[in-house]
Design a protein around this motif. Structure first.
Motif, PDB file in Angstrom:
ATOM      1  N   GLU A  96      11.785  14.590  -0.675  1.00  0.00           N
ATOM      2  CA  GLU A  96      12.799  13.677  -1.214  1.00  0.00           C
ATOM      3  C   GLU A  96      12.496  12.234  -0.847  1.00  0.00           C
ATOM      4  O   GLU A  96      12.551  11.333  -1.698  1.00  0.00           O
ATOM      5  N   THR A  97      12.204  11.993   0.432  1.00  0.00           N
ATOM      6  CA  THR A  97      12.024  10.616   0.879  1.00  0.00           C
ATOM      7  C   THR A  97      10.669  10.049   0.458  1.00  0.00           C
ATOM      8  O   THR A  97      10.548   8.845   0.232  1.00  0.00           O
ATOM      9  N   GLN A  98       9.657  10.909   0.308  1.00  0.00           N
ATOM     10  CA  GLN A  98       8.374  10.438  -0.205  1.00  0.00           C
ATOM     11  C   GLN A  98       8.470  10.056  -1.676  1.00  0.00           C
ATOM     12  O   GLN A  98       7.687   9.235  -2.165  1.00  0.00           O
ATOM     13  N   VAL A  99       9.428  10.631  -2.386  1.00  0.00           N
ATOM     14  CA  VAL A  99       9.706  10.228  -3.771  1.00  0.00           C
ATOM     15  C   VAL A  99      10.577   8.975  -3.784  1.00  0.00           C
ATOM     16  O   VAL A  99      10.322   8.022  -4.529  1.00  0.00           O
TER      17      VAL A  99
ATOM     18  N   GLU B  11       9.713  -0.328  -5.197  1.00  0.00           N
ATOM     19  CA  GLU B  11       9.221  -0.838  -6.480  1.00  0.00           C
ATOM     20  C   GLU B  11      10.365  -1.407  -7.315  1.00  0.00           C
ATOM     21  O   GLU B  11      10.218  -2.424  -7.991  1.00  0.00           O
ATOM     22  N   ARG B  12      11.515  -0.743  -7.251  1.00  0.00           N
ATOM     23  CA  ARG B  12      12.667  -1.152  -8.071  1.00  0.00           C
ATOM     24  C   ARG B  12      13.266  -2.469  -7.574  1.00  0.00           C
ATOM     25  O   ARG B  12      13.669  -3.318  -8.369  1.00  0.00           O
TER      26      ARG B  12
ATOM     27  N   ASP C 138       0.841  -1.209   0.000  1.00  0.00           N
ATOM     28  CA  ASP C 138       0.000   0.000   0.000  1.00  0.00           C
ATOM     29  C   ASP C 138       0.872   1.254   0.000  1.00  0.00           C
ATOM     30  O   ASP C 138       1.109   1.861   1.043  1.00  0.00           O
ATOM     31  N   PRO C 139       1.379   1.651  -1.187  1.00  0.00           N
ATOM     32  CA  PRO C 139       2.249   2.837  -1.265  1.00  0.00           C
ATOM     33  C   PRO C 139       1.584   4.123  -0.795  1.00  0.00           C
ATOM     34  O   PRO C 139       2.281   5.096  -0.493  1.00  0.00           O
TER      35      PRO C 139
END
Length: 419
Positions: A379-382, A389-390, A289-290
């Motif tokens: 920054e960290t939310q990105v 995911e990667r 759940d991103p």
């Protein structure tokens, strides 16, 4: 990891002796790799605890008490007062630059200089950086994937946690790409004297680093005054001579904004990745759940506070936690301890993305609330959704190496295998 449960039991001679031992260890380099049990020892003897070894020092570990001091008007800046204990501070470039930085200023100077910074370090300027942050996050995740290909262990701090936020703040300020890591090394050298515990060798190195950093920023500000760009240094250069800012304050502000742009975030990324590995249930929850990302970032900041604490000096008799603190005494606000206060956060050593017990104190508070907080959050939310995911797995391997500089909680090296 043990945690002291909330208690109303009065302190005993044994708990006070244990607390003094803990405080002495916390104030003696090198920093312990896991300070949280020592914070619990302190809190068990009093949420506002007077040191026996360091007369005039009070350790504040309670959440409510730390938050209260941050809002107080009758205090002065602790870092500035501590730095000036050295009678020869003016002979050291690192001290002069440090005492000109925003973190060391009191009102009205703090209000004036922070106001000048607010003209350029705006929410709009930060939001405009989002596409840049996304691009830089993707680039550094590519680097992590390349160096970690085939299950090869890779140092997360070197490849991602330091380079990514440094690249972001360098671009935002307008530091040339090829000089960003040089500025990072110089900034690290300079900040070794910030915590107040350092050797004469550290001081000499900090002086060299501060001299170079000041020179570089002076040249860049002069160049931006002639050829302005869409960056923060151009905005600062345009305000040269305004707001009553001295040249020392301007250079101190430029240097401080650079440090503030990466120091907390570098420590936080390492702490957060380690916590996600240590608590696989929470990592799975976030992967599934991103949309939990903003709340998860706040809990990761609470759980792994990157900066140990802040300090204030009482300027008049001050009542705190049932104790009267005399004028001139130091209050060491241990943010990391407050963020794991069991009276505020049940089972505080556990990472729990469903918590809802109020805001953490990792970015300090009051007039000295961290200017880089919005940037660090963005920054960290990105970064973290892209990271999860990667890489389907992120495993900590080998022997992680904690930072030993007092005042910081983070990793010097964090070897991981990504898959």
């Amino acid at each position: 990891m043990t945690t002291t449960e909330p208690t109303t039991e009065p302190a005993t001679d044994a708990t006070r002796e244990a607390a003094n031992t803990a405080l002495n260890r916390l104030g003696t380099p090198p920093m312990v790799t896991d300070p949280y049990p020592l914070y619990d020892e302190l809190r068990s003897a009093g949420r506002v605890f007077p040191s026996a070894q360091y007369p005039g020092l009070w350790a504040v570990t309670g959440y409510r008490e730390v938050a209260e001091v941050m809002r107080m008007q009758n205090t002065a800046n602790g870092p500035a007062a501590a730095a000036k204990w050295r009678e020869d501070w003016a002979d050291h470039e690192s001290m002069r630059l440090y005492l000109s930085a925003l973190v060391c200023l009191d009102p009205p100077d703090h209000t004036r200089v922070r106001g000048a910074a607010g003209h350029v370090f705006t929410p709009n300027a930060i939001q405009k950086m989002r596409e840049v942050v996304e691009r830089l996050a993707a680039k550094h995740l590519d680097d992590l994937a390349e160096q970690g290909a085939g299950g090869q262990p890779v140092d997360l701090i070197d490849v991602l946690a330091s380079r990514f936020p440094v690249a972001v703040i360098a671009e935002m300020l307008g530091v040339p790409d090829d000089q960003a890591m040089l500025f990072y090394e110089l900034a690290n050298g300079w900040t070794r004297v910030w915590a107040g515990y350092y050797t004469e060798e550290d001081l000499a190195g900090a002086d060299r680093a501060a001299t170079e950093l000041r020179g570089y920023f002076s040249e860049l500000l002069t160049e931006r005054a002639r050829n302005p760009r869409e960056d923060l240094l151009s905005g600062l250069a345009a305000r040269r001579g305004q707001d009553g800012m001295s040249e020392d304050e301007l250079l101190g502000l430029a240097s401080f904004l650079f440090v503030a742009g990466f120091e907390t975030t570098t420590n936080f990324i390492g702490n957060a990745v380690h916590a996600l590995w240590e608590f696989p249930d929470q990592q799975k929850l976030l992967r599934n759940d991103p949309s939990l990302t903003p709340k998860a970032i706040e809990e990761l900041l609470r759980h792994g506070t990157p900066i140990v604490g802040a300090s204030r000096v009482a300027t008049e008799p001050t009542m705190l936690g049932g104790q009267e603190i005399p004028p001139g005494h130091f209050m060491w606000l241990i943010l990391a301890a407050a963020n794991r206060d069991p009276l505020q956060y049940p089972d505080p050593a556990k990472l729990d993305f469903t918590r809802d017990q109020g805001p953490h104190l990792s970015f300090s508070g009051g007039p000295h609330f961290c200017m880089g907080a919005a940037l660090a959050r963005m920054e960290t939310q990105v970064l973290f959704p892209a990271l999860l995911e990667r890489f389907k797995t992120i495993e900590v391997v080998g022997t992680p190496e904690k930072r030993t500089g007092l005042g910081l909680i983070g990793y010097e090296h964090l070897p991981v295998v990504v898959g």
